[in-house]
Design a protein around this motif. Sequence first.
Motif, PDB file in Angstrom:
ATOM      1  N   MET A   1       7.687 -72.330  -0.631  1.00 28.80           N
ATOM      2  CA  MET A   1       8.286 -71.432   0.345  1.00 28.80           C
ATOM      3  C   MET A   1       7.633 -71.711   1.694  1.00 28.80           C
ATOM      4  SD  MET A   1       8.374 -67.214   0.369  1.00 28.80           S
ATOM      5  CE  MET A   1       9.419 -67.021  -1.034  1.00 28.80           C
ATOM      6  N   THR A   2       8.471 -71.921   2.697  1.00 24.61           N
ATOM      7  CA  THR A   2       7.939 -72.184   4.036  1.00 24.61           C
ATOM      8  C   THR A   2       7.456 -70.878   4.657  1.00 24.61           C
ATOM      9  OG1 THR A   2      10.031 -71.815   5.185  1.00 24.61           O
ATOM     10  CG2 THR A   2       9.622 -74.041   4.340  1.00 24.61           C
ATOM     11  N   THR A   3       6.731 -71.006   5.741  1.00 24.98           N
ATOM     12  CA  THR A   3       6.215 -69.836   6.443  1.00 24.98           C
ATOM     13  C   THR A   3       7.357 -68.952   6.933  1.00 24.98           C
ATOM     14  OG1 THR A   3       4.271 -71.073   7.124  1.00 24.98           O
ATOM     15  CG2 THR A   3       4.748 -69.067   8.351  1.00 24.98           C
ATOM     16  N   ASP A   4       8.415 -69.565   7.460  1.00 23.40           N
ATOM     17  CA  ASP A   4       9.559 -68.781   7.946  1.00 23.40           C
ATOM     18  C   ASP A   4      10.257 -68.051   6.796  1.00 23.40           C
ATOM     19  OD1 ASP A   4       9.163 -69.473  10.598  1.00 23.40           O
ATOM     20  OD2 ASP A   4      10.537 -71.178  10.522  1.00 23.40           O
ATOM     21  N   GLU A   5      10.409 -68.703   5.655  1.00 21.36           N
ATOM     22  CA  GLU A   5      11.027 -68.060   4.486  1.00 21.36           C
ATOM     23  C   GLU A   5      10.162 -66.908   3.988  1.00 21.36           C
ATOM     24  OE1 GLU A   5      13.395 -71.842   2.496  1.00 21.36           O
ATOM     25  OE2 GLU A   5      11.298 -71.487   1.973  1.00 21.36           O
ATOM     26  N   TRP A   6       8.856 -67.109   3.998  1.00 20.60           N
ATOM     27  CA  TRP A   6       7.901 -66.084   3.560  1.00 20.60           C
ATOM     28  C   TRP A   6       8.009 -64.842   4.441  1.00 20.60           C
ATOM     29  CZ3 TRP A   6       2.612 -65.736   5.909  1.00 20.60           C
ATOM     30  CH2 TRP A   6       1.801 -64.802   5.246  1.00 20.60           C
ATOM     31  N   ARG A   7       8.005 -65.078   5.778  1.00 22.59           N
ATOM     32  CA  ARG A   7       8.124 -63.957   6.719  1.00 22.59           C
ATOM     33  C   ARG A   7       9.471 -63.267   6.577  1.00 22.59           C
ATOM     34  NH1 ARG A   7       5.320 -62.621  10.455  1.00 22.59           N
ATOM     35  NH2 ARG A   7       6.932 -62.256  12.002  1.00 22.59           N
ATOM     36  N   SER A   8      10.529 -64.045   6.407  1.00 21.61           N
ATOM     37  CA  SER A   8      11.870 -63.463   6.243  1.00 21.61           C
ATOM     38  C   SER A   8      11.960 -62.630   4.971  1.00 21.61           C
ATOM     39  CB  SER A   8      12.927 -64.566   6.210  1.00 21.61           C
ATOM     40  OG  SER A   8      13.007 -65.203   7.453  1.00 21.61           O
ATOM     41  N   ALA A   9      11.341 -63.114   3.904  1.00 23.04           N
ATOM     42  CA  ALA A   9      11.344 -62.361   2.647  1.00 23.04           C
ATOM     43  C   ALA A   9      10.617 -61.032   2.816  1.00 23.04           C
ATOM     44  CB  ALA A   9      10.710 -63.185   1.535  1.00 23.04           C
ATOM     45  N   TRP A  10       9.494 -61.052   3.510  1.00 23.08           N
ATOM     46  CA  TRP A  10       8.758 -59.807   3.736  1.00 23.08           C
ATOM     47  C   TRP A  10       9.524 -58.869   4.653  1.00 23.08           C
ATOM     48  CZ3 TRP A  10       5.391 -56.838   1.656  1.00 23.08           C
ATOM     49  CH2 TRP A  10       4.480 -57.374   0.744  1.00 23.08           C
ATOM     50  N   LYS A  11      10.174 -59.416   5.687  1.00 28.66           N
ATOM     51  CA  LYS A  11      10.968 -58.563   6.574  1.00 28.66           C
ATOM     52  C   LYS A  11      12.107 -57.909   5.811  1.00 28.66           C
ATOM     53  CE  LYS A  11      10.052 -60.621  11.053  1.00 28.66           C
ATOM     54  NZ  LYS A  11      10.622 -61.268  12.243  1.00 28.66           N
ATOM     55  N   ALA A  12      12.759 -58.659   4.930  1.00 25.35           N
ATOM     56  CA  ALA A  12      13.848 -58.095   4.121  1.00 25.35           C
ATOM     57  C   ALA A  12      13.325 -57.009   3.189  1.00 25.35           C
ATOM     58  CB  ALA A  12      14.540 -59.198   3.328  1.00 25.35           C
ATOM     59  N   ALA A  13      12.151 -57.228   2.599  1.00 25.46           N
ATOM     60  CA  ALA A  13      11.557 -56.228   1.706  1.00 25.46           C
ATOM     61  C   ALA A  13      11.210 -54.953   2.480  1.00 25.46           C
ATOM     62  CB  ALA A  13      10.317 -56.798   1.030  1.00 25.46           C
ATOM     63  N   LEU A  14      10.651 -55.113   3.663  1.00 28.73           N
ATOM     64  CA  LEU A  14      10.315 -53.944   4.490  1.00 28.73           C
ATOM     65  C   LEU A  14      11.577 -53.236   4.978  1.00 28.73           C
ATOM     66  CD1 LEU A  14       7.274 -55.306   6.532  1.00 28.73           C
ATOM     67  CD2 LEU A  14       7.235 -53.678   4.629  1.00 28.73           C
ATOM     68  N   ASP A  15      12.629 -54.014   5.284  1.00 30.29           N
ATOM     69  CA  ASP A  15      13.906 -53.400   5.674  1.00 30.29           C
ATOM     70  C   ASP A  15      14.447 -52.506   4.562  1.00 30.29           C
ATOM     71  OD1 ASP A  15      13.880 -54.679   8.138  1.00 30.29           O
ATOM     72  OD2 ASP A  15      15.271 -56.273   7.528  1.00 30.29           O
ATOM     73  N   ALA A  16      14.374 -52.985   3.316  1.00 35.19           N
ATOM     74  CA  ALA A  16      14.861 -52.199   2.173  1.00 35.19           C
ATOM     75  C   ALA A  16      14.050 -50.920   2.006  1.00 35.19           C
ATOM     76  CB  ALA A  16      14.804 -53.037   0.897  1.00 35.19           C
ATOM     77  N   LEU A  17      12.735 -51.014   2.133  1.00 32.32           N
ATOM     78  CA  LEU A  17      11.886 -49.823   2.028  1.00 32.32           C
ATOM     79  C   LEU A  17      12.182 -48.837   3.154  1.00 32.32           C
ATOM     80  CD1 LEU A  17       8.461 -51.404   1.048  1.00 32.32           C
ATOM     81  CD2 LEU A  17       9.868 -49.889  -0.347  1.00 32.32           C
ATOM     82  N   GLU A  18      12.363 -49.370   4.343  1.00 29.29           N
ATOM     83  CA  GLU A  18      12.636 -48.501   5.482  1.00 29.29           C
ATOM     84  C   GLU A  18      13.995 -47.809   5.328  1.00 29.29           C
ATOM     85  OE1 GLU A  18      11.633 -48.602  10.152  1.00 29.29           O
ATOM     86  OE2 GLU A  18      12.518 -50.433   9.344  1.00 29.29           O
ATOM     87  N   GLN A  19      14.974 -48.515   4.798  1.00 32.19           N
ATOM     88  CA  GLN A  19      16.287 -47.908   4.581  1.00 32.19           C
ATOM     89  C   GLN A  19      16.187 -46.765   3.566  1.00 32.19           C
ATOM     90  OE1 GLN A  19      19.299 -50.646   3.328  1.00 32.19           O
ATOM     91  NE2 GLN A  19      20.924 -49.128   3.468  1.00 32.19           N
ATOM     92  N   ASP A  20      15.405 -46.947   2.518  1.00 32.45           N
ATOM     93  CA  ASP A  20      15.224 -45.884   1.529  1.00 32.45           C
ATOM     94  C   ASP A  20      14.582 -44.645   2.140  1.00 32.45           C
ATOM     95  OD1 ASP A  20      16.405 -47.315  -0.497  1.00 32.45           O
ATOM     96  OD2 ASP A  20      14.522 -47.915  -1.436  1.00 32.45           O
ATOM     97  N   VAL A  21      13.543 -44.842   2.941  1.00 33.36           N
ATOM     98  CA  VAL A  21      12.868 -43.681   3.533  1.00 33.36           C
ATOM     99  C   VAL A  21      13.769 -43.015   4.569  1.00 33.36           C
ATOM    100  CG1 VAL A  21      11.542 -44.762   5.421  1.00 33.36           C
ATOM    101  CG2 VAL A  21      10.603 -42.810   4.234  1.00 33.36           C
ATOM    102  N   GLU A  22      14.591 -43.781   5.271  1.00 27.62           N
ATOM    103  CA  GLU A  22      15.542 -43.183   6.220  1.00 27.62           C
ATOM    104  C   GLU A  22      16.571 -42.328   5.484  1.00 27.62           C
ATOM    105  OE1 GLU A  22      17.179 -46.411   8.506  1.00 27.62           O
ATOM    106  OE2 GLU A  22      15.371 -46.590   9.724  1.00 27.62           O
ATOM    107  N   THR A  23      16.989 -42.764   4.302  1.00 28.50           N
ATOM    108  CA  THR A  23      17.932 -41.987   3.500  1.00 28.50           C
ATOM    109  C   THR A  23      17.321 -40.641   3.112  1.00 28.50           C
ATOM    110  OG1 THR A  23      18.973 -43.986   2.636  1.00 28.50           O
ATOM    111  CG2 THR A  23      19.290 -41.977   1.373  1.00 28.50           C
ATOM    112  N   VAL A  24      16.066 -40.660   2.696  1.00 27.55           N
ATOM    113  CA  VAL A  24      15.389 -39.414   2.318  1.00 27.55           C
ATOM    114  C   VAL A  24      15.202 -38.516   3.536  1.00 27.55           C
ATOM    115  CG1 VAL A  24      13.248 -38.431   1.411  1.00 27.55           C
ATOM    116  CG2 VAL A  24      14.261 -40.426   0.325  1.00 27.55           C
ATOM    117  N   GLU A  25      14.801 -39.102   4.662  1.00 32.30           N
ATOM    118  CA  GLU A  25      14.623 -38.306   5.882  1.00 32.30           C
ATOM    119  C   GLU A  25      15.947 -37.671   6.316  1.00 32.30           C
ATOM    120  OE1 GLU A  25      10.924 -40.840   7.834  1.00 32.30           O
ATOM    121  OE2 GLU A  25      12.977 -41.396   8.340  1.00 32.30           O
ATOM    122  N   THR A  26      17.044 -38.404   6.158  1.00 30.38           N
ATOM    123  CA  THR A  26      18.367 -37.872   6.491  1.00 30.38           C
ATOM    124  C   THR A  26      18.724 -36.720   5.565  1.00 30.38           C
ATOM    125  OG1 THR A  26      19.119 -40.015   7.326  1.00 30.38           O
ATOM    126  CG2 THR A  26      20.824 -38.452   6.676  1.00 30.38           C
TER     127      THR A  26
END
Length: 108
Positions: A1-26
Amino acid sequence: MTTDEWRSAWKAALDALEQDVETVETMLAEEHRLQEIELSSGWTPPANLGPLPLDLRPRADEILTRQLAAAQALSMAMTANRRQSAFAAKVENGDPGKNPPAYLDVSM
Protein backbone atom coordinates in the motif's frame (compact mmCIF):
# COMPACT_ATOMS: atom_id res chain seq x y z
CA MET A 1 0.00 0.00 0.00
CA THR A 2 1.43 3.36 -1.00
CA THR A 3 1.50 6.32 1.33
CA ASP A 4 -1.32 8.02 -0.59
CA GLU A 5 -3.49 4.87 -0.44
CA TRP A 6 -2.77 4.54 3.29
CA ARG A 7 -3.80 8.15 3.96
CA SER A 8 -6.89 7.78 1.76
CA ALA A 9 -7.91 4.62 3.60
CA TRP A 10 -7.61 6.39 6.94
CA LYS A 11 -9.51 9.43 5.68
CA ALA A 12 -12.32 7.16 4.46
CA ALA A 13 -12.40 5.36 7.83
CA LEU A 14 -12.56 8.67 9.71
CA ASP A 15 -15.27 9.92 7.32
CA ALA A 16 -17.40 6.86 8.17
CA LEU A 17 -16.92 7.39 11.91
CA GLU A 18 -17.72 11.07 11.60
CA GLN A 19 -20.89 10.32 9.62
CA ASP A 20 -22.06 7.93 12.36
CA VAL A 21 -21.51 10.48 15.12
CA GLU A 22 -23.27 13.18 13.05
CA THR A 23 -26.27 10.85 12.73
CA VAL A 24 -26.42 10.43 16.51
CA GLU A 25 -25.98 14.17 17.09
CA THR A 26 -28.83 14.83 14.64
CA MET A 27 -31.02 12.30 16.41
CA LEU A 28 -30.39 14.00 19.74
CA ALA A 29 -31.22 17.46 18.40
CA GLU A 30 -34.60 18.71 19.61
CA GLU A 31 -36.12 19.13 16.16
CA HIS A 32 -35.28 15.57 15.08
CA ARG A 33 -36.49 13.56 18.08
CA LEU A 34 -39.59 12.25 16.35
CA GLN A 35 -37.93 11.63 13.00
CA GLU A 36 -37.09 8.10 11.90
CA ILE A 37 -33.35 7.62 11.47
CA GLU A 38 -31.91 4.65 9.67
CA LEU A 39 -30.11 2.14 11.90
CA SER A 40 -26.37 1.92 11.51
CA SER A 41 -24.83 -1.40 10.66
CA GLY A 42 -21.90 -0.64 12.95
CA TRP A 43 -18.38 0.32 12.07
CA THR A 44 -15.74 -2.24 11.25
CA PRO A 45 -12.20 -1.01 10.74
CA PRO A 46 -10.84 -1.73 7.28
CA ALA A 47 -8.39 -4.60 7.11
CA ASN A 48 -4.66 -3.84 7.01
CA LEU A 49 -5.19 -0.17 7.78
CA GLY A 50 -2.01 0.19 9.78
CA PRO A 51 -1.23 2.94 12.26
CA LEU A 52 -2.98 6.29 12.11
CA PRO A 53 -1.00 8.98 10.24
CA LEU A 54 0.15 11.57 12.77
CA ASP A 55 -1.36 14.51 10.88
CA LEU A 56 -4.82 12.83 11.12
CA ARG A 57 -4.56 12.40 14.91
CA PRO A 58 -6.27 15.72 15.77
CA ARG A 59 -9.26 14.78 13.60
CA ALA A 60 -9.44 11.29 15.13
CA ASP A 61 -9.27 12.80 18.64
CA GLU A 62 -12.06 15.26 17.80
CA ILE A 63 -14.27 12.44 16.47
CA LEU A 64 -13.60 10.40 19.61
CA THR A 65 -14.54 13.36 21.80
CA ARG A 66 -17.78 13.80 19.87
CA GLN A 67 -18.53 10.06 20.12
CA LEU A 68 -18.05 10.11 23.89
CA ALA A 69 -20.27 13.19 24.25
CA ALA A 70 -22.95 11.59 22.05
CA ALA A 71 -22.80 8.36 24.08
CA GLN A 72 -23.27 10.32 27.30
CA ALA A 73 -26.16 12.30 25.79
CA LEU A 74 -27.80 9.06 24.61
CA SER A 75 -27.45 7.57 28.07
CA MET A 76 -29.03 10.64 29.66
CA ALA A 77 -31.86 10.64 27.08
CA MET A 78 -32.60 6.97 27.73
CA THR A 79 -32.69 7.57 31.49
CA ALA A 80 -35.04 10.53 31.02
CA ASN A 81 -37.20 8.44 28.73
CA ARG A 82 -37.49 5.65 31.34
CA ARG A 83 -38.41 8.19 34.03
CA GLN A 84 -41.02 9.81 31.78
CA SER A 85 -42.45 6.39 30.91
CA ALA A 86 -42.69 5.44 34.59
CA PHE A 87 -44.39 8.76 35.37
CA ALA A 88 -46.85 8.32 32.49
CA ALA A 89 -47.70 4.84 33.78
CA LYS A 90 -48.48 6.32 37.21
CA VAL A 91 -50.65 9.03 35.68
CA GLU A 92 -52.57 6.51 33.60
CA ASN A 93 -52.94 3.88 36.33
CA GLY A 94 -52.87 5.94 39.51
CA ASP A 95 -50.63 5.24 42.48
CA PRO A 96 -49.67 1.60 42.85
CA GLY A 97 -51.59 -0.21 45.59
CA LYS A 98 -54.57 2.14 45.56
CA ASN A 99 -57.93 1.28 44.03
CA PRO A 100 -59.11 3.54 41.20
CA PRO A 101 -62.18 5.71 41.89
CA ALA A 102 -65.46 3.85 41.54
CA TYR A 103 -67.40 6.89 40.28
CA LEU A 104 -66.83 10.48 39.21
CA ASP A 105 -68.91 13.27 40.76
CA VAL A 106 -69.60 15.78 37.98
CA SER A 107 -72.31 17.74 39.81
CA MET A 108 -69.97 20.57 40.73
